[in-house]
Design a protein around this motif. Structure first.
Motif, PDB file in Angstrom:
ATOM      1  N   GLN A  60       0.844  -1.183   0.000  1.00 53.42           N
ATOM      2  CA  GLN A  60       0.000   0.000   0.000  1.00 53.42           C
ATOM      3  C   GLN A  60       0.887   1.244   0.000  1.00 53.42           C
ATOM      4  OE1 GLN A  60      -3.428  -0.174  -0.341  1.00 53.42           O
ATOM      5  NE2 GLN A  60      -2.911  -2.355  -0.590  1.00 53.42           N
ATOM      6  N   GLY A  61       0.497   2.220  -0.818  1.00 55.59           N
ATOM      7  CA  GLY A  61       1.255   3.463  -0.890  1.00 55.59           C
ATOM      8  C   GLY A  61       0.351   4.659  -0.673  1.00 55.59           C
ATOM      9  N   ASP A  62       0.968   5.776  -0.317  1.00 57.52           N
ATOM     10  CA  ASP A  62       0.237   7.035  -0.123  1.00 57.52           C
ATOM     11  C   ASP A  62       0.674   7.999  -1.219  1.00 57.52           C
ATOM     12  OD1 ASP A  62      -1.332   8.879   1.965  1.00 57.52           O
ATOM     13  OD2 ASP A  62       0.374   9.999   1.148  1.00 57.52           O
ATOM     14  N   PHE A  63      -0.270   8.354  -2.109  1.00 62.65           N
ATOM     15  CA  PHE A  63       0.006   9.269  -3.213  1.00 62.65           C
ATOM     16  C   PHE A  63      -0.616  10.624  -2.867  1.00 62.65           C
ATOM     17  CE2 PHE A  63       0.150  10.922  -7.517  1.00 62.65           C
ATOM     18  CZ  PHE A  63       1.277  10.319  -8.051  1.00 62.65           C
ATOM     19  N   ASP A  64       0.120  11.376  -2.035  1.00 59.91           N
ATOM     20  CA  ASP A  64      -0.359  12.680  -1.560  1.00 59.91           C
ATOM     21  C   ASP A  64      -1.777  12.584  -1.006  1.00 59.91           C
ATOM     22  OD1 ASP A  64       1.958  14.066  -1.964  1.00 59.91           O
ATOM     23  OD2 ASP A  64       1.367  14.950  -3.880  1.00 59.91           O
ATOM     24  N   GLY A  65      -1.944  11.622  -0.078  1.00 56.43           N
ATOM     25  CA  GLY A  65      -3.231  11.496   0.601  1.00 56.43           C
ATOM     26  C   GLY A  65      -4.171  10.484  -0.007  1.00 56.43           C
ATOM     27  N   VAL A  66      -3.858   9.991  -1.196  1.00 56.13           N
ATOM     28  CA  VAL A  66      -4.694   8.978  -1.844  1.00 56.13           C
ATOM     29  C   VAL A  66      -4.025   7.616  -1.693  1.00 56.13           C
ATOM     30  CG1 VAL A  66      -5.716   8.178  -4.007  1.00 56.13           C
ATOM     31  CG2 VAL A  66      -5.572  10.641  -3.513  1.00 56.13           C
ATOM     32  N   THR A  67      -4.743   6.650  -1.142  1.00 55.83           N
ATOM     33  CA  THR A  67      -4.196   5.306  -0.960  1.00 55.83           C
ATOM     34  C   THR A  67      -4.233   4.548  -2.284  1.00 55.83           C
ATOM     35  OG1 THR A  67      -4.912   5.224   1.337  1.00 55.83           O
ATOM     36  CG2 THR A  67      -4.408   3.115   0.273  1.00 55.83           C
ATOM     37  N   ILE A  68      -3.082   4.011  -2.668  1.00 54.38           N
ATOM     38  CA  ILE A  68      -3.024   3.231  -3.907  1.00 54.38           C
ATOM     39  C   ILE A  68      -2.408   1.864  -3.593  1.00 54.38           C
ATOM     40  CG2 ILE A  68      -2.809   5.264  -5.388  1.00 54.38           C
ATOM     41  CD1 ILE A  68       0.168   4.537  -5.682  1.00 54.38           C
ATOM     42  N   THR A  69      -2.719   0.883  -4.434  1.00 56.78           N
ATOM     43  CA  THR A  69      -2.187  -0.476  -4.298  1.00 56.78           C
ATOM     44  C   THR A  69      -1.061  -0.684  -5.298  1.00 56.78           C
ATOM     45  OG1 THR A  69      -4.310  -1.356  -3.553  1.00 56.78           O
ATOM     46  CG2 THR A  69      -2.731  -2.928  -4.447  1.00 56.78           C
TER      47      THR A  69
END
Length: 543
Positions: A60-69
Motif C-alpha cells: 500500500q502506498g500514499d500518493f499525496d493522501g490517496v491510498t493506492i495499491t
C-alpha cells in the motif's frame, strides 16, 4: 579508591553505550528517495527496486493522501495504476512498508488525438491475431469467450465509455500490446531451458499483476486483459512441467569385475568399468525445498500466479455482477506431488555435469571417464607412500546442471595387485641375502646359523608358489641338563632347496594362506608399489 573505580566504570559504560549508539546509526539504511519523472493519468507505472527485499506480493502506498495499491511484478519491480482523477503537477508517492521510500512524479494528462475507435485500432488487430492462434484448451475457450464479450461490450458502449476505455488503453499501450501480442511469451513451439521458460512465466505473471489493477477501473478491458495474461502464464507453466527434467540421482552397477556387500572392487592402478545411469523426473511440489536458483525463481513465480489468479477471479466476479459480463475464471496452476522416475544411461551430455573426487589420503583418483553410453571407467591407485594393501573408501561425486544438483558416495575397495613374480631382497627383518642369522638351540645357546641366497615368490589371482635356496651351518654340540657343553663336534654345512605352494586370500594387510590343508595368516605390507613385506621377508617385484 572506590570512588575512583566507580567513576572509571561509569566512564567505560558511557563509552560503550556511545559506541553501540554510533554503530546502530551507521548501519541504519537510508530511505529510498527517487525522482520518477513524468507519468500520465490512467498509466500503469513501474518502479524498479533492484536492491529492495520485496517479500510481499502487494503493498500500500500514499500518493499525496490517496491510498493506492502496488503489485509486485517479477522479483524487483512494483506496479501501480495512477487514477485518472489525479490532479496534474508534482506529487509524492510514499511506501511505508519499504522504509517509507518516496518517489516524486510529475503527473501529465492523457489525451486522445483522435476518436476512441482510432485509438483502439491496434488493440483490435492484436486481439484478432491473438485469438486466431489460441489452442483448443479449456483456458483458451474461456479466453475466446472473453474476447467475444469484450468486442460486443465495446461495440455497444456509449461514446463516454469508449473514451474511458481508449484513454486507459492509450496510457498503457505498450503493456496491452505485450498482453495481446502472440509472441515468445506464449512459449508455444519454442525449445528452451528452464531459466528461459521461467523468464516467460515471470513476464506473463507480471502482466497478470498489472491486470489485477485494471479490472476495477475498466472491468471490460481489464477483464479480458487479465484472462489473456493468465493464459500466457498458464501455457508457460504447462511447457515448464512438460519439458523440464530434473536429474535427481545416479545409480551404479557392475559391467565387469566383482562386488562385495554393495562395495565396488577395484584393483590398484587398473581401470574398472562400472555401469552408470541417471535418474530423472519432472518437477513436483517437493522441489520447492530445492535451493537451485532457477527452481526458486520458478516457485516464486508459481506462487505469484496463483495469488494473482485468485485476486483476478474475485475482481472478475465483481465485474460480471456489476456490468452483466460473462467472463470466465482463471485456472489455478497445480503441480504433481510425485512423478515417474526414469533411468537414462550416462552419456556425453549428462556425464559432463558430474565430478568425481577422492579425499582418502591413501588413494589417488587417476581417471574417471565415459567409455560409452552407460559405462564409466575408473582408475584408482593406492599412493606410493601408503603401506596399505587394501583400502576401503569412497569415490565422492557431485552432479550439477542448470536445474539439478545432488551428491553422493560410491563405496569402493581398492586392492593392490600382488599378482606377478617377486624376488627376495632381505629376510628376517632386514638381513641381506648372504648374511647369516644365528639360530638358538637348548639353553639359549647359539647352535648354528643360516642365510638365504635366493627365493622367488610367484602369485597368480588366488595361488602362490615359492622356490628358494638357503645355506645352514650346524655347530654340532651337546649339553647336559645344566646347560654345560658336554660334546663339541665339527661344524657342518648344508644347502637346502625348498619349495611350497597353495592358495591365498588377501584380507586387509594379511595373507590367509592354505597349504596342504593347513590355514595360516601371514602379515603383508606394501613398502611401495613394487616392494612388499610378507611376514619378516621383503620382496621386490620382477614382473
Amino acid at each position: 579508591m572506590k570512588q575512583l573505580y566507580s567513576k572509571l566504570y561509569l566512564l567505560l559504560t558511557i563509552s560503550v553505550l556511545l559506541l553501540v549508539s554510533c554503530s546502530k546509526e551507521d548501519t541504519t539504511e537510508e530511505p529510498i528517495k527517487e525522482v520518477g519523472g513524468e507519468i500520465s493519468r490512467s498509466q500503469l507505472v513501474t518502479i524498479n527496486l533492484p536492491d529492495a527485499n520485496l517479500s510481499n506480493n502487494e503493498y500500500q502506498g500514499d500518493f499525496d493522501g490517496v491510498t493506492i495499491t502496488l503489485i509486485k511484478s517479477g522479483n524487483d519491480k512494483l506496479v501501480f495504476l495512477l487514477p485518472y482523477s489525479t490532479t496534474l503537477g508534482v506529487h509524492t508517492l510514499t511506501i511505508p512498508a519499504l522504509n517509507s521510500a518516496t518517489f516524486t512524479y510529475d503527473v501529465k494528462d492523457t489525451l486522445l488525438t483522435g476518436t476512441p475507435d482510432a485509438a483502439m485500432s491496434d488493440l483490435f488487430v492484436n486481439l484478432n491475431t491473438f485469438e486466431q492462434n489460441l489452442d483448443d484448451s479449456q483456458e483458451a475457450t474461456v479466453l475466446k469467450n472473453a474476447i467475444n464479450t469484450f468486442n460486443t461490450q465495446y461495440e455497444s458502449a456509449s461514446i463516454q465509455e469508449k473514451t474511458q476505455i481508449a484513454i486507459l488503453y492509450s496510457a498503457n499501450k505498450a503493456n496491452f500490446d505485450k498482453i495481446f501480442s502472440f509472441d515468445a511469451a506464449t512459449t508455444k513451439g519454442f525449445s528452451f531451458s528452464l531459466p528461459a521458460s521461467v523468464g516467460k512465466h515471470i513476464a506473463a505473471v507480471g502482466l497478470m499483476g498489472a491486470a489485477v489493477l485494471l479490472i476495477p477501473t475498466s472491468p471490460i478491458l481489464g477483464g479480458v486483459a487479465a484472462l489473456a495474461g493468465a493464459y500466457k502464464a498458464y501455457k508457460a507453466n504447462e511447457e515448464i512441467i512438460d519439458n523440464t527434467v530434473l536429474t535427481i540421482a545416479t545409480h551404479f552397477g557392475y559391467n565387469s569385475g566383482k562386488r562385495e556387500d554393495a562395495i565396488f572392487m577395484l584393483t590398484d592402478g587398473v581401470e574398472t568399468t562400472i555401469k552408470a545411469d541417471f535418474i530423472q523426473r519432472g518437477i513436483i511440489t517437493g522441489d520447492r525445498a530445492n535451493t537451485n536458483p532457477s527452481l526458486q525463481q520458478y516457485f516464486e513465480s508459481y506462487d505469484q500466479y496463483n495469488y494473482y489468479a485468485e485476486k483476478e477471479n474475485i475482481e472478475i466476479q465483481k465485474a460480471n455482477a456489476s456490468k452483466g459480463l460473462d467472463y470466465g475464471s482463471v485456472t489455478l496452476e497445480t503441480l504433481k506431488s510425485s512423478d515417474t522416475e526414469t533411468a537414462i544411461l550416462a552419456n556425453s551430455e549428462n556425464f559432463k555435469n558430474i565430478q568425481f573426487s577422492i579425499s582418502d589420503s591413501n588413494l589417488e583418483l587417476v581417471s574417471s571417464n565415459l567409455e560409452k553410453d552407460g559405462q564409466l571407467n575408473f582408475e584408482v591407485k593406492i599412493k606410493e607412500n601408503s603401506s596399505q594393501s587394501v583400502v576401503e573408501s569412497f569415490i565422492d561425486y557431485k552432479y550439477t546442471d542448470e536445474i539439478s544438483s545432488f551428491s553422493g558416495k560410491l563405496p569402493i575397495k581398492v586392492v593392490r595387485s600382488i599378482v606377478g613374480t617377486w624376488e627376495m631382497e632381505s629376510f628376517n627383518n632386514g638381513l641381506l641375502l648372504g648374511q647369516y642369522d644365528d639360530v638358538y638351540f637348548n639353553c639359549n645357546i647359539v647352535g648354528g646359523a643360516y642365510t638365504y641366497t635366493s627365493e622367488v615368490l610367484v602369485f597368480t589371482e588366488n595361488t602362490y608358489t615359492t622356490n628358494g635356496t638357503s645355506n645352514h651351518i650346524y655347530y654340532n654340540f651337546q649339553t647336559d641338563k645344566n646347560c654345560v657343553v658336554t660334546e663339541d663336534g665339527k661344524d657342518t654345512q648344508e644347502t637346502i632347496n625348498d619349495s611350497s605352494n597353495g592358495t591365498y586370500i588377501l584380507k586387509g594387510n594379511s595373507l590367509e594362506v592354505t597349504d596342504a590343508g593347513e590355514v595360516s595368516s601371514i602379515p603383508l605390507i606394501f613398502i611401495s608399489n613394487n616392494k612388499l613385506k610378507v611376514g619378516e621377508n621383503v620382496y621386490v617385484r620382477k614382473n
